[in-house]
Enzyme design. Structure first.
Site, short mmCIF file in Angstrom:
data_model
loop_
_atom_site.label_atom_id
_atom_site.label_comp_id
_atom_site.label_asym_id
_atom_site.label_seq_id
_atom_site.Cartn_x
_atom_site.Cartn_y
_atom_site.Cartn_z
N GLU A 162 0.82 -1.22 0.00
CA GLU A 162 0.00 0.00 0.00
C GLU A 162 0.86 1.28 0.00
O GLU A 162 0.38 2.35 0.37
CB GLU A 162 -0.96 -0.04 1.19
CG GLU A 162 -2.01 -1.14 1.03
CD GLU A 162 -2.82 -1.38 2.29
OE1 GLU A 162 -3.93 -0.84 2.39
OE2 GLU A 162 -2.34 -2.10 3.18
N SER B 124 -6.38 -3.26 1.58
CA SER B 124 -6.66 -2.79 0.22
C SER B 124 -7.14 -3.90 -0.71
O SER B 124 -7.00 -3.79 -1.93
CB SER B 124 -5.44 -2.09 -0.40
OG SER B 124 -5.25 -0.83 0.19
N TYR C 241 -9.77 2.20 -5.57
CA TYR C 241 -8.84 3.26 -5.94
C TYR C 241 -9.03 3.85 -7.33
O TYR C 241 -8.45 4.89 -7.63
CB TYR C 241 -7.39 2.78 -5.76
CG TYR C 241 -7.13 2.40 -4.33
CD1 TYR C 241 -7.22 3.36 -3.32
CD2 TYR C 241 -6.85 1.09 -3.96
CE1 TYR C 241 -7.01 3.03 -2.00
CE2 TYR C 241 -6.64 0.75 -2.63
CZ TYR C 241 -6.72 1.72 -1.66
OH TYR C 241 -6.52 1.39 -0.35
N ARG D 292 -11.38 3.49 11.31
CA ARG D 292 -12.60 3.33 10.50
C ARG D 292 -13.08 1.90 10.72
O ARG D 292 -12.32 0.96 10.52
CB ARG D 292 -12.31 3.58 9.02
CG ARG D 292 -13.58 3.86 8.20
CD ARG D 292 -13.31 3.79 6.70
NE ARG D 292 -13.03 2.43 6.33
CZ ARG D 292 -12.05 2.05 5.52
NH1 ARG D 292 -11.25 2.91 4.98
NH2 ARG D 292 -11.88 0.77 5.24
N ASP E 211 -15.65 -1.06 9.75
CA ASP E 211 -16.44 -1.45 8.58
C ASP E 211 -17.40 -2.58 8.94
O ASP E 211 -17.04 -3.51 9.66
CB ASP E 211 -15.49 -1.92 7.46
CG ASP E 211 -14.53 -0.83 7.01
OD1 ASP E 211 -14.73 0.35 7.37
OD2 ASP E 211 -13.56 -1.16 6.29
N GLU F 27 -14.32 -5.32 9.81
CA GLU F 27 -12.94 -5.09 10.22
C GLU F 27 -12.78 -3.69 10.76
O GLU F 27 -13.66 -2.84 10.63
CB GLU F 27 -11.96 -5.32 9.05
CG GLU F 27 -12.17 -4.36 7.90
CD GLU F 27 -10.97 -4.27 6.98
OE1 GLU F 27 -9.88 -4.72 7.36
OE2 GLU F 27 -11.12 -3.70 5.89
N ASN G 212 -9.88 -0.60 10.67
CA ASN G 212 -8.61 -0.09 10.11
C ASN G 212 -8.07 0.99 11.03
O ASN G 212 -8.72 2.01 11.23
CB ASN G 212 -8.84 0.48 8.72
CG ASN G 212 -9.19 -0.60 7.71
OD1 ASN G 212 -8.32 -1.28 7.21
ND2 ASN G 212 -10.48 -0.80 7.46
N GLY H 249 -7.42 4.89 4.69
CA GLY H 249 -7.06 5.82 3.62
C GLY H 249 -7.36 7.24 4.08
O GLY H 249 -8.39 7.49 4.72
N1 LIG Z 1 -17.35 -12.25 4.38
C1 LIG Z 1 -17.59 -11.41 3.36
N2 LIG Z 1 -18.81 -11.37 2.75
C2 LIG Z 1 -19.02 -10.54 1.70
N3 LIG Z 1 -18.09 -9.71 1.19
C3 LIG Z 1 -16.87 -9.71 1.74
C4 LIG Z 1 -16.56 -10.56 2.86
N4 LIG Z 1 -15.28 -10.33 3.22
C5 LIG Z 1 -14.82 -9.40 2.38
N5 LIG Z 1 -15.75 -9.03 1.48
C6 LIG Z 1 -15.56 -8.06 0.39
O1 LIG Z 1 -14.17 -7.86 0.22
C7 LIG Z 1 -13.78 -6.53 0.58
C8 LIG Z 1 -12.42 -6.52 1.23
O2 LIG Z 1 -12.42 -7.32 2.40
P1 LIG Z 1 -11.80 -6.80 3.75
O3 LIG Z 1 -11.90 -7.89 4.75
O4 LIG Z 1 -12.42 -5.53 4.11
O5 LIG Z 1 -10.26 -6.65 3.38
P2 LIG Z 1 -9.27 -5.39 3.32
O6 LIG Z 1 -8.60 -5.38 4.64
O7 LIG Z 1 -8.33 -5.71 2.22
O8 LIG Z 1 -10.11 -4.17 3.10
C9 LIG Z 1 -14.92 -6.05 1.48
O9 LIG Z 1 -15.00 -4.64 1.49
C10 LIG Z 1 -16.11 -6.71 0.79
O10 LIG Z 1 -16.50 -6.06 -0.41
MG LIG Z 2 -11.79 -3.54 4.11
#
Ligand SMILES: Nc1ncnc2c1ncn2[C@@H]1O[C@H](COP(=O)(O)OP(=O)(O)O)[C@@H](O)[C@H]1O
Ligand SMILES: [Mg+2]
Length: 329
Positions: free
Chosen positions: A13, A158, A228, A267, A269, A281, A283, A287
């Site tokens: 990143e 990301s 992005y 943040r 989510d 999650e 963060n 960003g």
């Molecule tokens: N269990 C899940 N069910 C549905 N969509 C998911 C799930 N996990 C991740 N995603 C999709 O993948 C994206 C990235 O996952 P995330 O865990 O937030 O990783 P990162 O830390 O890379 O942001 C999420 O914003 C969502 O769109």
């Molecule tokens: Mg995420």
């Protein structure tokens, strides 16, 4: 205040961090502070004005009153840089060592929330040696999650290395992809909920912004391009969910922030499935460009970008003073 803004870094990143850093330098300057630009090269070297810095424990960082580390991912958002800043003995924006590393690890983070029965999707952690030695047992465990599943490196960001798997014969390949980034992988049950994000700011009594809703333009999920590329997503504030659900998002955002011991900013989510709010999650250094979700949510809540930077620096100094005075948060 003399503020060192740290950006770049060793993670994938790096470029995102350079963009965030440029915005933060502007915001900090607009708030009336002196900015010291410190870049971390991909090699890991810390540089200022074309020279590589040598850092000394207890020696501060270029005379800064506070440091704003705008670093994402491993070697930046995971407690390592925070540990170095502790040793330099300088106040810095954001979470400390433990909260940074805890939130960087999607498995540890989920375990901590699960212990408090915070609602989340089902998940299975897979370590590479176990996958190598007992693939059938792992496949059987993963089958319990149903389909689709999301396969992710445990300590990245990301959306790098993440694969959405819709049929069982894609599992092996998805695991191999994730293992290329990290020896620990998390596989998660799918949530079809709305993606809602909430910004948190503060220390012992943090505040939550209005929740925002991520609306994807073309992508099936929120992948790197959707994050992005201009126009990849639209942030709708406030999220189009009923008022009591919005309040639940804000409550859970603050609850999660405090539970994992964050400081300054985060943040948080979510997936919102009707009235059910699941934490996805947290963060610790989201960003931070002028158009990123974290500052956009604050702007919509009435806090402009320079004022936000200023508040974060204030919190950093307050935390440092309290901790060095023997009071840990
Ligand atoms: N269990 C899940 N069910 C549905 N969509 C998911 C799930 N996990 C991740 N995603 C999709 O993948 C994206 C990235 O996952 P995330 O865990 O937030 O990783 P990162 O830390 O890379 O942001 C999420 O914003 C969502 O769109
Ligand atoms: Mg995420």
């Amino acid at each position: 205040m003399r503020v060192a803004v740290l950006c770049g870094g060793r993670s994938s990143e790096h470029d995102v961090s350079l963009s965030s850093g440029a915005s933060v330098r502007e915001g900090v300057a607009a708030a009336g502070h002196e900015v010291v630009d410190v870049r971390i090269a991909r090699s890991g070297a810390w540089q200022h004005d074309g020279t590589t810095l040598s850092l000394e424990p207890g020696g501060g960082l270029l005379g800064a009153d506070a440091v704003f580390p705008v670093l994402h991912g491993p070697f930046g958002e995971d407690g390592t840089v925070q540990g170095l800043l502790e040793l330099l003995d300088v106040p810095y924006v954001g979470a400390g060592v433990l909260a940074s590393s805890l939130c960087m690890d999607k498995v540890v983070f989920k375990e901590v929330l699960a212990a408090a029965s915070v609602p989340q999707v089902g998940y299975v952690a897979v370590r590479e040696p176990r996958w190598q030695s007992a693939p059938s047992a792992v496949r059987a465990e993963l089958a319990e999650l149903g389909l689709p599943v999301f396969v992710k490196p445990a300590r990245l960001g990301s959306s790098v290395g993440i694969v959405k798997v819709t049929s069982a014969d894609e599992i092996d390949g998805a695991l191999e992809t994730a293992f290329r980034h990290d020896g620990l992988v998390i596989v998660e049950a799918f949530s079809g909920g709305l993606e809602v994000e909430c910004s948190v700011l503060g220390l012992s009594e943090p505040e939550a912004s209005l929740p925002g809703e991520i609306v994807l333009k073309e992508a099936d999920w929120y992948d790197y391009a959707a994050k992005y590329e201009p126009g990849g997503m639209e942030l709708v504030v406030p999220a189009r969910i009923p008022e009591p659900v919005r309040e639940e998002v804000r409550r859970l955002a603050v609850d999660t922030f405090v539970r994992v011991g964050c400081a300054g900013l985060a943040r948080v989510d979510f997936f919102v499935e009707g009235e059910r709010v699941l934490v996805n999650e947290l963060n610790t250094m989201p960003g931070f460009t002028q158009t990123s979700v974290y500052p956009k949510l604050w702007e919509a809540t009435g806090l402009a970008f320079p004022a936000l930077c200023d508040r974060l620096l204030e919190v950093a100094r307050a935390r440092f003073a309290a901790e060095r005075g023997g009071h840990a948060f």
